[in-house]
Every structure is written in structure tokens, then in C-alpha cells.
Design a protein around this motif. Sequence first.
Motif, PDB file in Angstrom:
ATOM      1  N   ALA A  16       0.988  -1.111   0.032  1.00  0.00           N
ATOM      2  CA  ALA A  16      -0.027   0.170   0.165  1.00  0.00           C
ATOM      3  C   ALA A  16       0.745   1.346  -0.260  1.00  0.00           C
ATOM      4  N   SER A  17       0.416   2.345  -0.053  1.00  0.00           N
ATOM      5  CA  SER A  17       0.967   3.624  -0.114  1.00  0.00           C
ATOM      6  C   SER A  17       1.512   4.056   1.100  1.00  0.00           C
ATOM      7  N   LEU A  18       2.437   4.847   1.420  1.00  0.00           N
ATOM      8  CA  LEU A  18       3.060   4.981   2.567  1.00  0.00           C
ATOM      9  C   LEU A  18       2.140   5.816   3.567  1.00  0.00           C
ATOM     10  N   PRO A  19       1.100   6.900   3.063  1.00  0.00           N
ATOM     11  CA  PRO A  19       0.021   7.297   3.872  1.00  0.00           C
ATOM     12  C   PRO A  19      -0.823   6.157   4.520  1.00  0.00           C
ATOM     13  N   LYS A  20      -1.291   5.221   3.554  1.00  0.00           N
ATOM     14  CA  LYS A  20      -2.181   4.267   4.055  1.00  0.00           C
ATOM     15  C   LYS A  20      -1.482   3.427   5.009  1.00  0.00           C
ATOM     16  N   MET A  21      -0.509   2.854   4.842  1.00  0.00           N
ATOM     17  CA  MET A  21       0.511   2.170   5.773  1.00  0.00           C
ATOM     18  C   MET A  21       0.504   2.668   7.200  1.00  0.00           C
ATOM     19  N   LEU A  22       0.879   4.156   7.129  1.00  0.00           N
ATOM     20  CA  LEU A  22       0.765   4.889   8.306  1.00  0.00           C
ATOM     21  C   LEU A  22      -0.456   5.051   9.135  1.00  0.00           C
ATOM     22  N   ALA A  23      -1.720   5.361   8.283  1.00  0.00           N
ATOM     23  CA  ALA A  23      -2.761   5.247   8.731  1.00  0.00           C
ATOM     24  C   ALA A  23      -3.335   3.809   9.558  1.00  0.00           C
ATOM     25  N   ALA A  24      -3.020   3.138   8.861  1.00  0.00           N
ATOM     26  CA  ALA A  24      -3.549   1.509   9.285  1.00  0.00           C
ATOM     27  C   ALA A  24      -2.724   1.184  10.294  1.00  0.00           C
ATOM     28  N   GLN A  25      -1.407   1.545  10.728  1.00  0.00           N
ATOM     29  CA  GLN A  25      -0.790   1.548  11.719  1.00  0.00           C
ATOM     30  C   GLN A  25      -0.852   2.085  13.061  1.00  0.00           C
ATOM     31  N   SER A  26      -1.212   3.363  12.754  1.00  0.00           N
ATOM     32  CA  SER A  26      -1.618   4.295  13.657  1.00  0.00           C
ATOM     33  C   SER A  26      -2.908   4.067  14.441  1.00  0.00           C
ATOM     34  N   ARG A  27      -3.962   3.590  13.386  1.00  0.00           N
ATOM     35  CA  ARG A  27      -5.353   2.947  13.917  1.00  0.00           C
ATOM     36  C   ARG A  27      -5.162   1.620  14.728  1.00  0.00           C
ATOM     37  N   LEU A  28      -4.377   0.638  14.396  1.00  0.00           N
ATOM     38  CA  LEU A  28      -4.112  -0.464  15.079  1.00  0.00           C
ATOM     39  C   LEU A  28      -3.447  -0.020  16.452  1.00  0.00           C
ATOM     40  N   GLU A  29      -2.516   0.671  16.522  1.00  0.00           N
ATOM     41  CA  GLU A  29      -2.016   1.146  17.821  1.00  0.00           C
ATOM     42  C   GLU A  29      -2.984   1.869  18.716  1.00  0.00           C
ATOM     43  N   PHE A  30      -3.726   2.723  18.404  1.00  0.00           N
ATOM     44  CA  PHE A  30      -4.713   3.321  18.920  1.00  0.00           C
ATOM     45  C   PHE A  30      -5.672   2.293  19.578  1.00  0.00           C
ATOM     46  N   ILE A  31      -6.390   1.499  18.694  1.00  0.00           N
ATOM     47  CA  ILE A  31      -7.213   0.392  19.421  1.00  0.00           C
ATOM     48  C   ILE A  31      -6.534  -0.303  20.407  1.00  0.00           C
ATOM     49  N   LEU A  32      -5.452  -0.810  20.134  1.00  0.00           N
ATOM     50  CA  LEU A  32      -4.749  -1.771  21.041  1.00  0.00           C
ATOM     51  C   LEU A  32      -4.761  -0.808  22.441  1.00  0.00           C
ATOM     52  N   LEU A  33      -4.107   0.489  22.445  1.00  0.00           N
ATOM     53  CA  LEU A  33      -4.156   1.166  23.440  1.00  0.00           C
ATOM     54  C   LEU A  33      -5.425   1.335  24.410  1.00  0.00           C
ATOM     55  N   LEU A  34      -6.607   1.369  23.645  1.00  0.00           N
ATOM     56  CA  LEU A  34      -8.085   1.571  24.210  1.00  0.00           C
ATOM     57  C   LEU A  34      -8.446   0.265  24.642  1.00  0.00           C
ATOM     58  N   ARG A  35      -8.109  -0.941  24.217  1.00  0.00           N
ATOM     59  CA  ARG A  35      -8.492  -2.121  24.539  1.00  0.00           C
ATOM     60  C   ARG A  35      -7.749  -2.846  25.638  1.00  0.00           C
ATOM     61  N   ASN A  36      -6.661  -2.276  26.088  1.00  0.00           N
ATOM     62  CA  ASN A  36      -5.697  -3.053  27.024  1.00  0.00           C
ATOM     63  C   ASN A  36      -6.332  -2.351  28.477  1.00  0.00           C
ATOM     64  N   GLY A  37      -6.650  -3.320  29.032  1.00  0.00           N
ATOM     65  CA  GLY A  37      -7.268  -2.869  30.636  1.00  0.00           C
ATOM     66  C   GLY A  37      -6.288  -2.141  31.383  1.00  0.00           C
ATOM     67  N   GLU A  38      -5.059  -2.657  31.386  1.00  0.00           N
ATOM     68  CA  GLU A  38      -3.958  -1.686  32.198  1.00  0.00           C
ATOM     69  C   GLU A  38      -3.689  -0.500  31.571  1.00  0.00           C
ATOM     70  N   GLN A  39      -3.691  -0.383  30.293  1.00  0.00           N
ATOM     71  CA  GLN A  39      -3.287   0.963  29.819  1.00  0.00           C
ATOM     72  C   GLN A  39      -4.730   2.007  30.050  1.00  0.00           C
ATOM     73  N   LEU A  40      -5.721   1.500  29.961  1.00  0.00           N
ATOM     74  CA  LEU A  40      -6.916   2.051  30.275  1.00  0.00           C
ATOM     75  C   LEU A  40      -6.884   2.806  31.980  1.00  0.00           C
ATOM     76  N   LEU A  41      -6.508   1.917  32.684  1.00  0.00           N
ATOM     77  CA  LEU A  41      -6.334   2.234  34.067  1.00  0.00           C
ATOM     78  C   LEU A  41      -5.208   3.291  34.408  1.00  0.00           C
ATOM     79  N   LEU A  42      -4.139   3.188  33.559  1.00  0.00           N
ATOM     80  CA  LEU A  42      -3.189   4.319  33.684  1.00  0.00           C
ATOM     81  C   LEU A  42      -3.741   5.524  32.960  1.00  0.00           C
ATOM     82  N   THR A  43      -4.189   5.366  31.816  1.00  0.00           N
ATOM     83  CA  THR A  43      -4.355   6.641  31.069  1.00  0.00           C
ATOM     84  C   THR A  43      -5.645   7.367  31.131  1.00  0.00           C
ATOM     85  N   MET A  44      -6.792   6.651  31.634  1.00  0.00           N
ATOM     86  CA  MET A  44      -8.190   7.312  32.103  1.00  0.00           C
ATOM     87  C   MET A  44      -8.481   7.140  33.454  1.00  0.00           C
TER      88      MET A  44
END
Length: 260
Positions: A16-44
Motif C-alpha cells: 500500500a502507499s506510505l500514507p495508507k500504511m501509516l494510517a493503518a498502523q496508527s489506527r491499530l496502535e490506537f485500538i490496542l491502547l484503548l482495548r488494554n485494561g492496564e492501559q485504560l487504568l493508567l490513561t483514564m
Amino acid sequence: MNRFAPGVFAPRPQAASLPKMLAAQSRLEFILLLRNGEQLLLTMFIPITLLIGLCLLPLDTSLGSDQAARATTFVPAIMTVAVMSTAFTGQAIAVGFDRRYGALKRLGATPIPRWGIIAGKSIAVTAVVILQSLIVGLIGVVFGWRPEPVGLALGAIVIAIGTAAFAALGLLLGGTLKAEVVLALANLIWFVLLGIGSLVVLSSSIPDWVHWAARCSPSGALTEALGRAAAGSFDVFGVVVLLLWAAVGGLFAVRWFKFQ
């Protein structure tokens, strides 16, 4: 010479083009951050609970005699806790365990460049910090926090610089040590930085040299800079300290970061 006309064979697998790869990677990392219970405990959960509890404290102290005064005192400090939790502690632990499980190594074999992986994590962290800032700010407004209009713009700049500083330190820690060591050390450093940052809030009760020493730490610098930004002034010293931490952390992270 290609003997087949373009489009004869389908599908045509390609990167895929670089912008699409970057957008997909950022979206994946964002979802993983919000799905992680320990992360939510720390961040929210922890920052929000701290802010509500401190504002509802039924005591007349030097930190504020009513909810509005306490919100004015504590909102910048809680913003620092939120940024620190997401950009440093959460980032370091996530990177450490990604390395342990081989996730970063496998990502390194995909078309996305190495800097794209780091950029994706940084964009996800920035998105979470923006969400945290909105939630903490709205809770502060409910309790009577009324920042200067120009202070909101200054605060956004300071938060961006602080996020960069803590993210660089988090990548340095998570990208150089074993996951188990990162887990213990990141949480320990979080508590130490929390204590140092609180010294800035309690500046009237501590010696001047302790206050200035605390301001040289990333948590103390960010707390003081955010407090002054909310009042409509720009803390040059605090911003310079944060930029220095960001530069040092980024330099060592680039030099010593390991993908496995």
C-alpha cells in the motif's frame, strides 16, 4: 519486456502507499491502547479519579478552599499525570512486550519502514493524549476551572512538547530493556515522577531549591508549564527543560532501540 497487458491478472498484490500504511498502523496502535485494561487504568481511570477526588476533598487547605480553586490547582497536575501515563509508562510497557513477543520483529518484515512503526505508535499516543486532555479539561470546567482563552492554545503547545518528551523516554526504556524489567521500572519511575511533579504543586510548602530541582524533571517542568499556561503565561524555562528531555531521550532511543 512484459508480454501481458496490465490488468490481465487480478488481484495484483503490492504494498500500500506510505500514507495508507501509516494510517493503518496508527489506527491499530490506537485500538490496542484503548482495548488494554492496564492501559485504560493508567490513561483514564487513575487521572480522572484523582481529579474528582482532589476537587471534592472536603478540606480547607492552601491548595484551595473550594472546588473551583482546587480544580485550578489540580487540573494542570492531572494533565501531567495523564500525559505521563500514556506517553511514558504505557508506551514503554507496550513496546517492551511487543519486542518480547516478536511483534515488532514481524512488523519489521512488512513493507512499512521502521520509522513508520515508531510514527504509528506516536500518532496513537497523541490521539489518546488529546482524548485525555478533553476529558480532564471538561471535568475541570464542571468543577469551576476557568483557564484564560489564550491559555488553552498555550496549554496545547505545552502538552504537545511534553508528550514528545515522555514518548521519547518511553521508547528509550521500552526499546532497550527486557519486558519484565520495563514493566517494573516503568511503574516505579511513574510513581517517582508523580511525587516529583507534586512538589511543584506544593511549592509554597517546600524550599526554593527543591522547587527548582523538581522543575528540572520532565514531570515538574510539564506541571509548572501547564499551570502557567492556564493562567495565560508562557513558561520558557519549563518548555526548554521539556525540549532537552525530548532531545536526549530521542537521541538515545534512536541509537539504542532494539526491535527484538
